[in-house]
Design an enzyme around this catalytic site. Structure first.
Site, short mmCIF file in Angstrom:
data_model
loop_
_atom_site.label_atom_id
_atom_site.label_comp_id
_atom_site.label_asym_id
_atom_site.label_seq_id
_atom_site.Cartn_x
_atom_site.Cartn_y
_atom_site.Cartn_z
N ARG A 36 0.16 30.39 22.43
CA ARG A 36 1.04 31.57 22.49
C ARG A 36 1.28 32.22 21.14
O ARG A 36 1.71 33.37 21.07
CB ARG A 36 2.38 31.19 23.11
N HIS A 38 0.00 30.74 17.08
CA HIS A 38 -1.02 30.59 16.05
C HIS A 38 -1.93 29.42 16.33
O HIS A 38 -1.45 28.33 16.64
CB HIS A 38 -0.37 30.35 14.67
N GLY A 40 -3.82 26.24 15.46
CA GLY A 40 -3.46 25.24 14.45
C GLY A 40 -2.04 24.76 14.59
O GLY A 40 -1.65 23.76 14.00
N GLY A 181 19.97 15.90 6.24
CA GLY A 181 18.90 15.03 6.74
C GLY A 181 17.96 14.64 5.62
O GLY A 181 17.54 15.48 4.83
N ALA A 270 17.63 19.77 8.43
CA ALA A 270 16.41 18.96 8.61
C ALA A 270 16.78 17.69 9.34
O ALA A 270 16.58 16.58 8.86
CB ALA A 270 15.78 18.65 7.26
N ASP A 312 3.57 15.67 19.40
CA ASP A 312 5.02 15.62 19.24
C ASP A 312 5.76 15.64 20.58
O ASP A 312 6.79 14.98 20.74
CB ASP A 312 5.51 16.80 18.40
N HIS A 445 -12.04 0.06 -11.58
CA HIS A 445 -11.16 0.18 -12.75
C HIS A 445 -11.64 1.32 -13.64
O HIS A 445 -12.84 1.48 -13.83
CB HIS A 445 -11.20 -1.13 -13.55
#
Length: 466
Positions: A36, A38, A40, A181, A270, A312, A445
């Site tokens: 709907r 963007h 990505g 947060g 947040a 999510d 190293h």
């Protein structure tokens, strides 16, 4: 006539959705994604990628201010916040175009609009013109992502109280902020704005910042952040916001009812995210939703046949790489491939503040609470030649092993470039490596990775360089 029938349709084109669609196409399925806004998703356009571009600008600016420490000189060091933001947006734009190219290359159909379920194997998509079109698919994957959580009394107004959306595109540089947060999002923005000179206060309701991290690592990060001038209040909560013309007066309540007021120009909320489960017509299905999250198993399957959920919207950890991996597993299972359900204990987490924080697996506390007898190894950055040469020798690598079997249970780091280093431990844990294999591995190293080796050695009393 446009194609309306597919083997698999994904609703949402974030890092879970577009990867799932591409993998489906690779396996011979006729695939489509519905988006709907963007290509990505949030990660690429308003999350992972643009924030890293902002933080990179802040990092370079910080290095320029300390040029003398490296035998260099830089005069009249400054920044243009508009140009910093523009660079960040350009980075996202470039990658957005890249996703479009990948989908086209793999012959995945992109359907613009907002999708919802419309019966068994059916989807309705409402375009920007308001018109609806119907589609059919044998398999439907919900990858609709999440959005910022809003707390009563702390609702963002996009002017004085920001979410991460507004915090990424400031029109001017605020002189002071309060961040509510201290998870990855909150700490990253606190670090960014402090690096550019703002007075920053972080308020966290729990006893430690970065609550999902190992206590020792979080404490080290807090010490570094406070040294930079960030004020951190833990076991505290913001109970009230009073908005003035050019200020916000924040009432912060600490333990035992103690309260104080903090006056700032902007507030960044947040306090986590919630899944985008609305407007999908889930009520007409057997799909279960708990606490704004779609319930799905380790292969993305919901209680409704033919409907899957990843990323999510399917729950924590809410990370882009978790979403992508879930997408691949889900599609491969649909294709009949032999796959193992996702082991969330093997998903690394990264926070890109300064200093960086990264981890995978159990914390020391979690391992002990699980009844494990543990061996813990530590190695400080000050003992590493590369870290000293970089001028960033304040950090720690910590490893947690099962004392009886030698199994690597968890790894936790704070310091320069640890978000790149953590993958070494992730691979080791996926291969079920023990301390013996890690001890006998040869690390190059001079590199920061040598500290990973030394931390393992330290867990068994064999550290050489500290």
């Amino acid at each position: 006539m446009a194609d309306t029938s597919f083997d698999l349709v994904v609703i949402g084109s974030g890092p879970g959705g577009y990867v799932a669609a591409i993998r489906a196409a690779q396996l011979g399925m006729k695939a489509a994604v519905v988006e709907r806004e963007h290509l990505g998703g949030i990660c690429l356009n308003w999350g992972c990628i643009p924030t890293k571009a902002l933080l990179r600008s802040a990092e370079v600016y910080t290095h320029m201010q300390h040029a003398g420490d490296f035998g260099l000189s830089a005069e009249k060091v400054g920044f243009d916040i508009a140009k910093v933001v523009k660079r960040s947006r350009n980075v996202s734009k470039q990658l957005n175009s890249g996703v479009g190219h990948l989908l086209k290359k793999n012959k995945v159909t992109v359907i613009e609009g907002e999708g919802r379920l419309d019966g068994a194997g059916k989807i309705k998509v409402k375009g920007k013109d308001g018109k609806e079109a119907g589609y059919q698919a044998k398999h439907i994957v919900l990858a609709t992502g999440a959005r910022p959580r809003e707390l009563p009394g702390l609702e963002p107004d996009k002017k004085q109280v920001w979410t991460y959306f507004e915090a990424m595109v400031p029109e001017s540089m605020p002189k002071s902020l309060l961040v509510v947060g201290s998870g990855a999002i909150g700490i990253e923005f606190a670090s960014f704005y402090r690096s550019l000179g703002a007075e920053v206060t972080v308020v966290e309701v729990l006893p430690q910042i970065l609550p999902v991290e190992d206590e020792e690592i979080a404490a080290h990060a807090r010490k570094r952040l406070e040294k930079q001038g960030i004020k951190i209040l833990t076991s505290a909560k913001v109970t009230k916001l009073d908005k003035g013309k050019n200020k916000v007066t924040c009432t912060v309540e600490a333990e035992k009812g103690k309260s104080q007021t903090i006056e700032v120009e902007k507030v960044i909320s947040a306090v986590g995210v919630v899944g985008n489960v609305e407007n999908l017509n889930l009520d007409s299905t057997k799909v279960k939703v708990e606490r704004d999250i779609i319930v799905a198993d380790g292969l993305g399957r919901t209680a409704e046949p033919g409907v899957y959920a990843i990323g999510d919207v399917a729950g924590a950890p809410m990370l882009a790489h978790k979403a992508s991996h879930e997408g691949v597993l889900c599609v491969e299972a649909i294709a009949g491939k032999e796959v193992h359900p996702l082991d969330k204990n093997l998903i690394p987490g990264c926070t890109y503040c300064h200093p960086q924080v990264a981890s995978v697996g159990m914390t020391e506390k979690q391992a002990k609470e699980a009844g494990r007898e543990v061996k813990v190894g530590r190695f400080p950055f000050i003992g590493n030649g590369k870290a000293i040469a970089l001028g960033d020798a304040d950090g720690l690598v910590k490893t947690v092993f099962d004392a009886k079997t030698g199994q690597l249970l968890g790894a936790h780091m704070v310091g320069a470039e640890v978000t790149e280093l953590i993958q070494g431990y992730v691979v080791a844990m996926n291969l079920e490596t023990t301390e013996a294999e890690l001890m006998h591995s040869v690390f190059p190293h001079p590199t920061l990775s040598e500290m990973m080796h030394e931390s393992v050695l330290d867990a068994y009393g064999r550290a050489i360089h500290f």
